[in-house]
Design an enzyme around this catalytic site. Sequence first.
Site, PDB file in Angstrom:
ATOM      1  N   LYS A 251       0.823  -1.209   0.000  1.00 25.69           N
ATOM      2  CA  LYS A 251       0.000   0.000   0.000  1.00 25.69           C
ATOM      3  C   LYS A 251       0.856   1.257   0.000  1.00 25.69           C
ATOM      4  O   LYS A 251       0.638   2.181  -0.785  1.00 25.69           O
ATOM      5  CB  LYS A 251      -0.937  -0.042   1.209  1.00 25.69           C
ATOM      6  CG  LYS A 251      -2.071   0.959   1.161  1.00 25.69           C
ATOM      7  CD  LYS A 251      -1.597   2.324   1.484  1.00 25.69           C
ATOM      8  CE  LYS A 251      -2.692   3.341   1.548  1.00 25.69           C
ATOM      9  NZ  LYS A 251      -2.148   4.603   2.053  1.00 25.69           N
ATOM     10  N   ASP A 270      -6.331   1.154   0.129  1.00 28.11           N
ATOM     11  CA  ASP A 270      -6.370   1.369   1.566  1.00 28.11           C
ATOM     12  C   ASP A 270      -7.729   0.928   2.079  1.00 28.11           C
ATOM     13  O   ASP A 270      -8.572   0.463   1.320  1.00 28.11           O
ATOM     14  CB  ASP A 270      -6.139   2.846   1.882  1.00 28.11           C
ATOM     15  CG  ASP A 270      -7.181   3.685   1.198  1.00 28.11           C
ATOM     16  OD1 ASP A 270      -8.305   3.766   1.708  1.00 28.11           O
ATOM     17  OD2 ASP A 270      -6.894   4.226   0.115  1.00 28.11           O
TER      18      ASP A 270
END
Length: 328
Positions: A251, A270
């Site tokens: 991420k 996310d």
Amino acid sequence: MSTAWRQLRMSGKEVSLDWILPSGQSFRWKREGEEWVSVIQDAVIILRNDPSTDNITYCTLDPRSPETTIKHESKPAQIPPSPPKSPPPAYEIDSAVHDYFNSSIKLASLYREFGARDKYFKQIADRFVGIRMLRQDPWECLCSFICSSNNSIKRITQMIDNLCATYGTYIATYKDIDYYTFPRPSTLASSPNCAAKLRELGFGYRADYVYKTAKAVADWEAQGNQLSDMRGKPYDDVREFLLQFTGVGPKVADCVALMSFDCHESVPIDTHVFNIVKRRYSPKTKMVSKTMSKVVYDELSLYLRDLWGPYAGWAQAVIFISELNRDK
DNA sequence: GGGACACCTTGGTT
DNA sequence: AAACCAAGGTGTC
């Protein structure tokens, strides 16, 4: 007190400061009434939103001005006051600001394409206009997103504030707020007890990540490299490069690739994007899992990249902000 | 090789 | 009020 006001010739359709600046791309912008203030390339930049002309003007503070240097004796002078630098010439500020806002990329045509590719995007696009990616300094971006793990925008902002005030170099004060440079990796790496100090500054377990990565980057830079050298390399290479650092997983790597290394196709997944995909796209993706895993992450990211195209990361930013403001 | 689990800390909700 | 959960996740068994 400042150099002349200049024009950032971008309409409200091309850029909306109020959406972009407080929404977790950069964590360093302060709102002062109708102005937004932060530091770009070590200069304090003041952006002024002028709705009447549908334009944005900006200027930079002159650090030598009395108004901006009054507060010096009140600070702990651990950092020796280097002689105030003169502000960069106007053309440098111009190019820095335009670069920072990716001004050569036209948002209107991207929105058109996203809308044509994705019904849901089209549905929300009218309410979230002017959302574009910033092009941030690589180290600042990397460091900030290491801090972002399992964290909230508010607290990340506080941590970055503490980081800059403690390890950055003072530039100037504007409307009672002090502005500092973002500390270089080598500054953190060579600072005694840096990791422990970062914990005191509220970094929690991310203190070790930041310190270790600062050290790794400093060592790498000491061999003549620069993070910005990675700009222009393929997305996969950039991603692999970033994943080597402690505290950087899929991420964070995708965020930094997108926001700093020109990998416009990168789609960070996310918790907000994950939720919105479950709610809005799930039937199409056959995505059944309730929790994130590496495999799920890669599948979702690829799915959205295919859906939105070469600038998929820019669409992600719109979706992300729409989800952040779901209640509004 | 994937799936729990811990991890600092803050702010908001029950 | 105390407990709990989520926050732009990652490292480690």
